[in-house]
Motif scaffolding. Structure first.
Motif, PDB file in Angstrom:
ATOM      1  N   LYS A   1     160.552 128.105  60.156  1.00 32.56           N
ATOM      2  CA  LYS A   1     160.680 126.851  59.397  1.00 32.56           C
ATOM      3  C   LYS A   1     159.318 126.192  59.221  1.00 32.56           C
ATOM      4  O   LYS A   1     158.990 125.700  58.142  1.00 32.56           O
ATOM      5  N   ASN A   2     158.535 126.176  60.302  1.00 30.54           N
ATOM      6  CA  ASN A   2     157.197 125.597  60.226  1.00 30.54           C
ATOM      7  C   ASN A   2     156.338 126.350  59.207  1.00 30.54           C
ATOM      8  O   ASN A   2     155.615 125.736  58.420  1.00 30.54           O
ATOM      9  N   GLU A   3     156.432 127.669  59.233  1.00 28.15           N
ATOM     10  CA  GLU A   3     155.672 128.474  58.264  1.00 28.15           C
ATOM     11  C   GLU A   3     156.120 128.157  56.828  1.00 28.15           C
ATOM     12  O   GLU A   3     155.291 128.048  55.931  1.00 28.15           O
ATOM     13  N   LEU A   4     157.420 128.002  56.617  1.00 26.84           N
ATOM     14  CA  LEU A   4     157.908 127.647  55.284  1.00 26.84           C
ATOM     15  C   LEU A   4     157.426 126.260  54.865  1.00 26.84           C
ATOM     16  O   LEU A   4     157.077 126.036  53.695  1.00 26.84           O
ATOM     17  N   ASP A   5     157.392 125.318  55.814  1.00 24.68           N
ATOM     18  CA  ASP A   5     156.856 123.992  55.511  1.00 24.68           C
ATOM     19  C   ASP A   5     155.372 124.088  55.126  1.00 24.68           C
ATOM     20  O   ASP A   5     154.915 123.383  54.227  1.00 24.68           O
ATOM     21  N   GLN A   6     154.640 124.979  55.794  1.00 25.56           N
ATOM     22  CA  GLN A   6     153.236 125.180  55.428  1.00 25.56           C
ATOM     23  C   GLN A   6     153.126 125.743  54.014  1.00 25.56           C
ATOM     24  O   GLN A   6     152.241 125.332  53.248  1.00 25.56           O
ATOM     25  N   ASP A   7     154.013 126.685  53.665  1.00 23.04           N
ATOM     26  CA  ASP A   7     154.035 127.225  52.298  1.00 23.04           C
ATOM     27  C   ASP A   7     154.206 126.094  51.287  1.00 23.04           C
ATOM     28  O   ASP A   7     153.472 126.001  50.300  1.00 23.04           O
TER      29      ASP A   7
END
Length: 160
Positions: free
Chosen positions: A144-150
């Motif tokens: 989820k954090n990686e997707l938020d970074q995207d």
């Protein structure tokens, strides 16, 4: 900078302060006079000042007053997480960040997307392997954090 919160407090300082310390810190950082804050939250100044003193056992900031004090100090849409909110979250093992906002750690959107794909693949692999739910949950939180970074990187780079 990783060991500091946006409001300049060291991570370990939150471990030693009280919620009242965090409220007082927020008031100090707001730069607003206590009198103006007391007016905003509809309290007599003398009562408000008593509630802010740690040594006064007869008066304390009530839970119902915390949100109005935060709004009076930081506004309804603060740019940084207010110190009392950070304090509460840290004590419960959480972190505070704006909805859908995570600081990208890759140079390009493509690299961000690769990282999120790898994080999602890891979470799915753990599920398919029957890993402990705590490990799965941690991997999903990271994805989820990686997707938020995207999303953050894409929004910043978008030329629409």
């Amino acid at each position: 900078m990783a060991n500091r919160f946006p409001n300049g407090i060291q991570r370990d300082e939150y471990e030693t302060m009280t919620i009242l310390d965090a409220v007082n810190l927020m008031i100090e950082q707001s730069g607003r006079p206590e009198k103006a804050i007391a007016v905003d939250i509809r309290k007599p100044l003398s009562t408000f000042q008593r509630e802010l003193r740690p040594q006064d056992d007869g008066a304390k900031v009530g839970i119902e007053d915390l949100f109005p004090i935060i709004v009076a100090c930081c506004g309804a849409n603060p740019e940084e997480a207010p110190a009392p909110l950070v304090w509460l979250c840290r004590r419960l093992g959480f972190e505070v960040r704006p909805f859908g906002e995570a600081e990208p750690d890759a140079e390009t959107v493509e690299r961000e997307c690769l990282q999120s794909s790898q994080a999602m693949a890891k979470a799915h692999r753990l599920i398919l392997e029957g890993a402990h739910p705590d490990r799965v949950h941690a991997a999903i939180a990271e994805a989820k954090n990686e997707l938020d970074q995207d999303a953050t990187k894409y929004r910043r780079d978008w030329n629409g």
